[in-house]
Structure formats: structure tokens, C-alpha cells
Design a protein around this motif. Structure first.
Motif, PDB file in Angstrom:
ATOM      1  N   GLN A 148      38.212  38.965  44.282  1.00  0.00           N
ATOM      2  CA  GLN A 148      39.422  38.430  43.675  1.00  0.00           C
ATOM      3  C   GLN A 148      40.429  38.012  44.739  1.00  0.00           C
ATOM      4  O   GLN A 148      41.116  36.997  44.601  1.00  0.00           O
ATOM      5  CB  GLN A 148      40.037  39.460  42.725  1.00  0.00           C
ATOM      6  CG  GLN A 148      41.253  38.952  41.957  1.00  0.00           C
ATOM      7  CD  GLN A 148      40.950  37.736  41.094  1.00  0.00           C
ATOM      8  OE1 GLN A 148      39.804  37.533  40.660  1.00  0.00           O
ATOM      9  NE2 GLN A 148      41.949  36.925  40.834  1.00  0.00           N
ATOM     10  N   SER A 149      40.495  38.792  45.819  1.00  0.00           N
ATOM     11  CA  SER A 149      41.401  38.426  46.914  1.00  0.00           C
ATOM     12  C   SER A 149      40.983  37.112  47.554  1.00  0.00           C
ATOM     13  O   SER A 149      41.826  36.285  47.900  1.00  0.00           O
ATOM     14  CB  SER A 149      41.437  39.546  47.963  1.00  0.00           C
ATOM     15  OG  SER A 149      42.048  40.706  47.453  1.00  0.00           O
ATOM     16  N   MET A 150      39.674  36.890  47.693  1.00  0.00           N
ATOM     17  CA  MET A 150      39.186  35.643  48.287  1.00  0.00           C
ATOM     18  C   MET A 150      39.490  34.454  47.388  1.00  0.00           C
ATOM     19  O   MET A 150      39.771  33.356  47.865  1.00  0.00           O
ATOM     20  CB  MET A 150      37.681  35.742  48.555  1.00  0.00           C
ATOM     21  CG  MET A 150      37.316  36.706  49.672  1.00  0.00           C
ATOM     22  SD  MET A 150      38.119  36.297  51.243  1.00  0.00           S
ATOM     23  CE  MET A 150      37.363  34.711  51.625  1.00  0.00           C
ATOM     24  N   PHE A 151      39.430  34.672  46.068  1.00  0.00           N
ATOM     25  CA  PHE A 151      39.827  33.607  45.142  1.00  0.00           C
ATOM     26  C   PHE A 151      41.289  33.238  45.378  1.00  0.00           C
ATOM     27  O   PHE A 151      41.654  32.057  45.423  1.00  0.00           O
ATOM     28  CB  PHE A 151      39.615  34.073  43.705  1.00  0.00           C
ATOM     29  CG  PHE A 151      40.097  33.094  42.667  1.00  0.00           C
ATOM     30  CD1 PHE A 151      39.334  32.000  42.311  1.00  0.00           C
ATOM     31  CD2 PHE A 151      41.318  33.264  42.044  1.00  0.00           C
ATOM     32  CE1 PHE A 151      39.782  31.095  41.360  1.00  0.00           C
ATOM     33  CE2 PHE A 151      41.783  32.377  41.093  1.00  0.00           C
ATOM     34  CZ  PHE A 151      40.993  31.289  40.740  1.00  0.00           C
ATOM     35  N   MET A 152      42.140  34.245  45.563  1.00  0.00           N
ATOM     36  CA  MET A 152      43.557  34.001  45.785  1.00  0.00           C
ATOM     37  C   MET A 152      43.821  33.408  47.167  1.00  0.00           C
ATOM     38  O   MET A 152      44.803  32.688  47.358  1.00  0.00           O
ATOM     39  CB  MET A 152      44.345  35.287  45.593  1.00  0.00           C
ATOM     40  CG  MET A 152      44.396  35.753  44.144  1.00  0.00           C
ATOM     41  SD  MET A 152      45.112  34.471  43.070  1.00  0.00           S
ATOM     42  CE  MET A 152      44.817  35.182  41.447  1.00  0.00           C
TER      43      MET A 152
END
Length: 555
Positions: A148-152
């Protein structure tokens, strides 16, 4: 009738009026909000943490060979596990089963080692998720937060890149590019069966998927101040509607690949409705593309069934564009001049404004996504909780619209931050057994984290001039993604104390609310066309906290 000197773009929009054309633009913004919500929050179900247990060879041996009659009741295998408290779903007992080193009573000779194979046990929420497919278990659990952090991280670059491009080549063109890319990447993600490739695909999708900030700019540039709050908040309502719709879709499609394909198909809506909408005429004017802008303005007037006076004003505005040199028109400077956020540091009012808004953007996203993506941690049915979470955002968008027009944008923002902080900190004092109260406080905290998120788009759009309006909006969006990147790490404080993440979110929100009281109110402000106009407004119209500080300093 107004004289020639008074004719401006805002004057033209005033005479054209509010009508079907602007309503269609807002419908577009709502649909984009729905699509953006589904892609942004897809990990709630696609990355759902399915419970698992260790598949231990010894467990199989015990189940097969040690029946109840042969157990020593004072030292059963189950008792041994309970008494030693030494086994969890990430570890197993090790023994050489084929050497006869153990029997059904001498469990004390066992040693412990890491589990090498897990068995997933569905709790009824989902059938499959990437946690199962990519074996995201035990010491690999951090991968779920990382995804999820990589998506952000991708969304962060979205804000840094596409805001500037939208100011350079147009809002509509960028919306098409982002829409096509999102649909393609979403389909490709459904076909990926490798964790590294999946991570890359999610990151790249983050770069292209967030279209709301651009659509906010597009819709707000062609409405009067009293309609700006409505136009932006409707995009926010679309995000809430999308959250609720996604919960319903995920309820019926519980296999993650099929769910990913379903949301990919929904992305087609973006491409279909894109053809129905025009470029921002205000942006075209700022770039000296007068013929295109006038064509769109006359089209808006026709669709809105404008009266003869409005058409007369349009004709006079057309004549003024033809006769006047570019430097004497309502925008300031050369039409090809480019502005970045660093230009605001040259102006005292804009400098303070940019610093405070930077922190506010960081906090609103950190708290909003931190609470949204952790909806599973509060217990209960995840589909019901997600649907209610989205549903509560729908009336809040209408209430926020009314309050923004009645009491002002900045008041709504700092009040929401303060209330969000209070509700988050309250989570610390609620006993674990009061699940209903915990859910209620959580939902209200989440609602008040959503209100400043969407209102900040409106507020930022109104405080910066046309030639850098999309840049400022997407700069704020980029900083918001830094907050979203940090949010999973704050959520990880759950292992220290279940309520510690909420206390952290609460403190951040309270500080944001206090700082926002330094900034001016923009409720009745017109759209600025130059940096000097925006800076003068920021200095003259100080916020309540700044006025208090200035009064004490003058004494």
C-alpha cells in the motif's frame, strides 16, 4: 450593463450562469471519485489478511497416531503447548518422526523452529487474496503494508508530475492520459502472479490513477465562488459512494483476481464520459488560446440557455480578447511563463500559506488512509464496516458544502481537524469489550478526517493563481501521499498498544487544526490571475490565530 473595463472571465461566467453544462462537469467529477476510491482502497479486500496456521509434520503425526486413549492426561500435546506458551502460527515443534525419538507422551524433548508451510483458514470474509497467493505470512507480513505504501509512492509522483503537466498542456488531456493508463494497468495487475511484478504494477498504477485533483481544478474554474464548494465536495461524495459501492462489489466477488478484473472494467466509464467534456476555458485564456476558449464559452452559454444579455457580454468579451494585447488581459505576465511551488517562497503571504498547507495535506491523508485501510482492525463485518464508512461520507459532503458556503472554508477545515483529533484520542479510553462504541467513535473520526481532505482541494484551488492552480493542487496531493506512505508505519504501532495509532493520528490532527487558524478565509474570493494578487490576499486576510499574534506583536 457593465462597461468594457469591467468585463472579465468571472463576469462572463456570472452572466452565463449555473446550468446543465456545469452540472455535467460535476457528474464527471463524481464518477471519477467513484473510480478513484475503488482503485485507492482496493487493498482492503484484495490484500485482506486471511487467517492462517502452521502446517507442522508433527501436528499431522499427533493427529494420526496419538488418540485419546493413549495420551497421558497429565502431559498431552495440547497441554504441553498451553503450558509452555511456546507455539504460535509462525513456529512449529521440530522432531525426527521416523527415528522413534518421540511418542505420544514425551513432548518435553521437542524443540521449536520457524514454520515452513502455512494453511490458510478463511474466516468467511474473502475466498482468496494476495496474502494467500504470495504467502505474505509471519515475518513477511510487512510486505502487505509495503504494497500500500508503494501504491502511495506512485501517487506521490502523480502529484509531482501531472499537476505541472495539467498547467502546461491542459486539464482534459491529462485526464485522458491518466484514465487510459489506469484501465490498462488495472487489467495487467489482475494477470500478475509474481510478488515483485505485482508491487511494480501497483506502484505504477499509483502514478496514473488519482484523477480527482485535476477534475477539481477543471470544475471549479468554470463556476462562481458560491458553487465552488459544491463542485469540489461532489467529487468527494463520489469517493464516498465509490467506497460503499466497492464494499458491495467485493461482497459478491470474493476472489481477488476476479475482483481486480471487475474494477478494471469500471475504469472504462472514465474513457466513455471523457469525450463529453471540454477543456477549461479559463486555462485556455491563460495560455492565449482565445478562439478555443470562446468556442467553449459559447457552447456553455447555449447548453445553459443563456439570455440575450449573456450573449451580448460574451460578444464584448470576444472583442476585448481580439483587440487587447495578451499582457493587458486578466492574467499577469507572459502566457508561456511557467510557475512552480518554489515561486511562492518569494512572497511572504504565500510562503506561510504554502508551509501550513503542506503540513495540513500531509496530516489529512495520513489520518484518512491510516483509519480507512485499518477498518478490519476494529472488528465486526468488514463489508458492513466499509459500506457504512463510505455511506457516512455522503451526507458529510453535503453538510460540508453548506458549511463551506455559510461559515467558510478555513473554519470547516480547522474545526474538522480538531474534532478528528478529539475522536481519535478518545479511542484510547474505550475498553476493548465496547466494540459498538469503538466503531461509532472510529466512524466519526474517519468522517472528520475526510472533510478536510476534500475541502483542502477547494481551499488550495482558491488561494493560488490560474497559471499554477493545478500545480498547487497536485503539489498538495503529492504531500498527502507522503502522509499515506507513512500511515501504515503508524498503524504498525498497534503491536505496542492497540490505540496508539489513533492517539498519534489525534495529535497530528490537533496540531494541523491549530496551524490552519493562521490562514485566510477564501469563501468570497475571486479566482486570482497573478502571484501578486494571491500574496496580497494572503497578507490582508489573516486567519484568527494570526490576527491574535499580530495584535499581541503590535502591542
Amino acid at each position: 450593463m457593465d462597461n468594457d473595463k469591467a468585463i472579465s472571465f468571472d463576469n462572463v461566467i456570472k452572466h452565463i450562469g449555473w446550468g446543465r453544462h456545469q452540472q455535467l462537469w460535476i457528474l464527471y467529477s463524481i464518477l471519477l471519485g467513484i473510480i478513484t476510491a475503488i482503485h485507492s482502497l482496493s487493498s482492503i479486500f484484495i490484500a485482506y489478511p486471511i487467517p492462517y496456521v502452521c502446517e507442522s509434520p508433527l501436528e499431522e503425526y499427533v493427529a494420526k497416531n496419538c488418540n485419546q486413549t493413549t495420551w497421558n492426561t497429565s502431559a498431552t500435546f495440547e497441554q504441553f503447548k498451553l503450558e509452555t506458551n511456546s507455539l504460535d502460527h509462525c513456529h512449529m515443534f521440530n522432531a525426527t518422526l521416523d527415528s522413534g525419538s518421540i511418542n505420544c507422551t514425551n513432548w518435553d524433548i521437542l524443540t521449536i523452529e520457524k514454520c515452513t508451510k502455512h494453511h490458510f483458514i478463511s474466516d468467511g470474509s474473502v475466498s482468496t487474496s494476495i496474502v494467500m497467493n504470495f504467502n505474505i505470512t509471519c515475518d513477511r507480513s510487512w510486505i502487505n503494508y509495503m504494497l500500500q505504501s508503494m501504491f502511495m509512492v506512485g501517487v506521490f509522483f502523480n502529484g509531482m508530475i501531472f499537476g505541472k503537466l495539467a498547467d502546461m498542456i491542459g486539464r482534459r488531456t491529462i485526464l485522458l492520459l491518466m484514465g487510459c493508463s489506469t484501465m490498462l494497468l488495472s487489467f495487467l495487475t489482475a494477470a500478475v502472479r509474481n510478488l515483485i511484478l505485482y508491487t511494480i504494477m501497483r506502484s505504477v498504477m499509483g502514478v496514473f490513477c488519482l484523477t480527482l485533483s485535476i477534475s477539481y481544478v477543471l470544475t471549479s474554474e468554470c463556476v462562481l465562488p458560491r458553487y465552488r464548494a459544491f463542485s469540489v465536495q461532489m467529487g468527494s461524495m463520489g469517493f464516498s459512494v465509490g467506497t460503499a459501492i466497492f464494499a458491495v462489489i467485493a461482497y459478491f466477488i470474493r476472489e481477488w483476481v476476479s475482483l481486480q478484473i471487475a474494477i478494471s472494467v469500471l475504469s472504462l466509464i472514465n474513457l466513455i464520459i471523457w469525450w463529453l467534456f471540454d477543456e477549461s476555458p479559463r486555462w485556455l485564456i491563460s495560455k492565449g488560446r482565445y478562439d478555443e476558449a470562446l468556442k467553449i464559452l459559447f457552447k456553455i452559454a447555449k447548453v445553459n440557455k443563456a439570455n440575450d444579455e449573456a450573449m451580448c457580454v460574451l460578444d464584448r468579451y470576444k472583442a476585448s480578447l481580439v483587440e487587447m494585447p495578451a499582457e493587458n488581459l486578466e492574467h499577469s505576465g507572459n502566457v508561456t511563463e511557467k510557475f512552480g511551488m518554489w515561486h511562492t517562497l518569494k512572497y511572504s503571504g504565500l510562503r506561510l500559506q504554502t508551509i501550513v498547507l503542506s503540513y495540513a495535506w500531509f496530516v489529512t491523508s495520513c489520518v484518512f488512509y491510516g483509519m480507512t485501510l485499518n477498518v478490519a482492525s476494529i472488528g465486526g463485518n468488514i463489508y458492513f464496516n466499509t459500506m457504512i464508512m463510505g455511506g457516512m461520507g455522503i451526507p458529510s459532503a453535503f453538510i460540508a458544502t453548506i458549511l463551506c458556503n455559510k461559515i467558510g472554508r478555513s473554519v470547516v477545515i480547522y474545526t474538522s481537524f480538531l474534532l478528528c483529533g478529539i475522536f481519535c484520542i478518545t479511542m484510547y479510553f474505550i475498553p476493548d469489550e465496547l466494540k459498538g462504541l469503538s466503531l461509532t467513535v472510529f466512524l466519526f473520526g474517519r468522517v472528520f478526517s475526510l472533510v478536510p481532505f476534500c475541502t483542502l482541494f477547494l481551499y488550495t484551488i482558491e488561494l493560488y493563481p490560474t497559471l499554477m492552480r493545478a500545480t498547487a493542487s497536485n503539489y498538495g496531493s503529492a504531500l498527502a501521499r507522503i502522509g499515506a506512505i507513512v500511515a501504515p508505519a503508524i498503524s504498525g504501532l498497534y503491536i505496542v498498544h492497540p490505540s496508539l495509532p489513533y492517539v498519534t493520528f489525534g495529535v497530528l490532527s490537533l496540531l494541523a487544526g491549530i496551524l490552519m487558524m493562521l490562514l485566510p478565509e477564501s469563501r468570497k474570493a475571486r479566482m486570482f490571475e497573478s502571484m501578486e494578487e494571491a500574496d496580497e490576499f494572503a497578507n490582508v486576510n489573516a486567519g484568527p490565530l494570526r490576527r491574535i499574534c499580530m495584535t499581541k506583536h503590535s502591542k
